[in-house]
Design an enzyme around this catalytic site. Structure first.
Site, PDB file in Angstrom:
ATOM      1  N   LYS A 169       1.022  -1.051   0.314  1.00 48.48           N
ATOM      2  CA  LYS A 169      -0.020   0.218  -0.373  1.00 48.48           C
ATOM      3  C   LYS A 169       1.217   1.378   0.327  1.00 48.48           C
ATOM      4  O   LYS A 169       1.418   0.944   0.913  1.00 48.48           O
ATOM      5  CB  LYS A 169      -0.867   0.125   1.238  1.00 48.48           C
ATOM      6  CG  LYS A 169      -2.074   1.244   1.540  1.00 48.48           C
ATOM      7  CD  LYS A 169      -2.779   0.770   2.536  1.00 48.48           C
ATOM      8  CE  LYS A 169      -4.021   1.963   2.239  1.00 48.48           C
ATOM      9  NZ  LYS A 169      -4.599   1.589   3.594  1.00 48.48           N
ATOM     10  N   SER A 190      -9.241   1.250   2.330  1.00 51.65           N
ATOM     11  CA  SER A 190      -8.395   2.127   1.943  1.00 51.65           C
ATOM     12  C   SER A 190      -7.404   1.567   1.135  1.00 51.65           C
ATOM     13  O   SER A 190      -6.500   1.663   0.147  1.00 51.65           O
ATOM     14  CB  SER A 190      -8.129   3.748   1.981  1.00 51.65           C
ATOM     15  OG  SER A 190      -7.182   3.055   3.438  1.00 51.65           O
ATOM     16  N   SER A 246     -10.379  -0.976   6.250  1.00 55.12           N
ATOM     17  CA  SER A 246      -9.413  -0.773   4.964  1.00 55.12           C
ATOM     18  C   SER A 246      -8.828  -2.238   5.226  1.00 55.12           C
ATOM     19  O   SER A 246      -8.481  -2.081   4.048  1.00 55.12           O
ATOM     20  CB  SER A 246      -8.357   0.486   4.848  1.00 55.12           C
ATOM     21  OG  SER A 246      -9.104   1.609   5.680  1.00 55.12           O
TER      22      SER A 246
END
Length: 411
Positions: A40, A117, A141
């Site tokens: 990420k 996310s 997330s």
């Protein structure tokens, strides 16, 4: 860190910010040899910048001189870094939509959002472009994109895995997590990243019917079917119905979002003030709300969370709490494009469920299920603090004995 054979333009820039062949080579051999990681775009990787899902932030970012410990451990265990995966802006979203780079695809539910996310990491794994999706989970997330895309995922006990070298959103709530297509891989990563502790048996599993009622009917039916199978499977923790103060959930969620917003503004407010126009409408709206939170409000909210944390941990005890991972299946892209109240309604409904683990600082795994229409959804299993490894072992067992082939095929 040793770079791979060079970088190349990502095949899908909605999924990847930067990739290589691989981007970073393994630094050792071990349990994860042969596996690849989608990292990420919040984690520091030596020689690269952190982009945080925002073009202007990336343009002003400095090249990192060290690598986040979580990524260091994965590389040392034999994994390679396939690339840097997209994130929702500053991780301040559960949708997966990004006004700069688009929405990563959801191959298990085409035409629907990816969830965020940790959106790019999830889609990379779901697409088969990475074995492991490394991400973060503050309000859901990891669990939400896992549920939306039929993946196994874990958010860890707060503080169990170092967040050093990770761009924060709300430090008192942020955790490291990861996703995989199968439970065995999810557990293997845990063997690398989690502290080694003596294993202890998990006690009974708590099921609170009022939590199931918070989900949409199709998700509720899928979770109920799974729990019926659970109850009929010998050797699994016994399901019981404890008294969780579900009537307090609206107050808990408001307090959670107040603390999250206050900390997010402390972390990023000075930059956001100079770059409002760079933010997508939904994320900008959250930062505007965060900018108005006063210290007194944040302190009062923390008092609410402390009491809620104590209550939730008492309910979980040495056992489990099971509930839907998200309130619905992934919304349609066309609905998400409307933004505003459409996204906020889904976000609030899901966060009413997902904030429970975040408030208590407890680990939670997502087990992939499907609705009657074949759409991915998820069962969240929350465990006791620092019992992440036992929770992962249970996920492996459940994936073999509880999930039907149709459900497991999504993972």
């Amino acid at each position: 860190m040793t770079a791979g054979s060079g970088t190349r333009t990502p095949a899908d820039p909605a999924v990847w910010r930067e990739t290589g062949s691989p981007l970073l080579l393994a630094t050792g051999a071990g349990l994860l040899t042969g596996m690849s990681v989608a990292v990420k775009d919040l984690f520091a990787l030596e020689g690269f910048r952190i982009g945080a899902g925002n073009e202007e932030w990336l343009a002003g970012a400095e090249t990192e001189t060290t690598t986040a410990p979580a990524a260091v451990a994965l590389l040392a265990a034999g994994a390679v870094v396939a690339g840097i995966a997209r994130t929702d802006e500053f991780a301040y979203s559960l949708a997966g939509t990004n006004s700069h780079y688009g929405t990563p695809p959801n191959p298990q539910a085409p035409g629907r959002i990816s969830g965020g996310s940790s959106s790019g990491s999830a889609s990379a794994v779901s697409l088969g472009q990475a074995t492991i999706g490394l991400g973060t989970d503050t309000g859901g997330s990891i669990r939400v994109p896992s549920a939306y895309q039929g993946l196994f995922g874990i958010r860890t006990t707060h503080g169990a895995v170092s967040t050093a070298g990770v761009l924060p959103l709300a430090p008192s709530l942020d955790t490291v997590g990861w996703m995989a297509r199968d439970a065995a891989t999810l557990a293997a990563v845990g063997s690398v990243l989690l502290p080694q502790r003596p294993a202890m048996p998990l006690a009974d599993a708590a099921f609170v019917p009022e939590l199931l009622a918070l989900a949409e009917p199709d998700v509720g039916r899928a979770v109920k079917e799974c729990l019926n199978d659970w109850a009929g499977t010998p050797g699994l923790p016994r399901l019981d119905a404890p008294s969780l103060r579900t009537g307090d959930l609206p107050e808990w969620l408001t307090a959670f979002q107040t603390v999250q917003g206050h900390e997010a503004w402390q972390q990023h407010g000075p930059w956001v003030i100079r770059h409002w126009d760079s933010l997508g409408p939904d994320v900008a709206g959250r930062f505007r709300a965060a900018s108005r939170i006063e210290q007194r409000q944040a302190d009062d909210a923390r008092d609410v969370l402390r009491a809620a944390r104590q209550h939730i941990r008492a309910v979980v005890g040495g056992g489990l709490l099971v509930l839907p991972s998200a309130s619905s299946v992934a919304p349609l892209l066309s609905d998400a494009a409307l933004g505003g109240h459409v996204i906020e309604r889904v976000r609030r409904a899901t966060m009413t469920l997902s904030c429970i683990a975040g408030i208590a600082g407890l680990p939670a795994v997502n087990l992939p299920l499907t609705t009657e229409d074949g759409l991915p959804c998820g069962l969240s299993v929350i465990g006791p603090a620092s019992r992440d490894a036992e929770l992962l072992a249970l996920a492996v067992r459940l994936s073999g004995s509880l999930l039907s082939p149709r459900k497991a095929s999504l993972a």
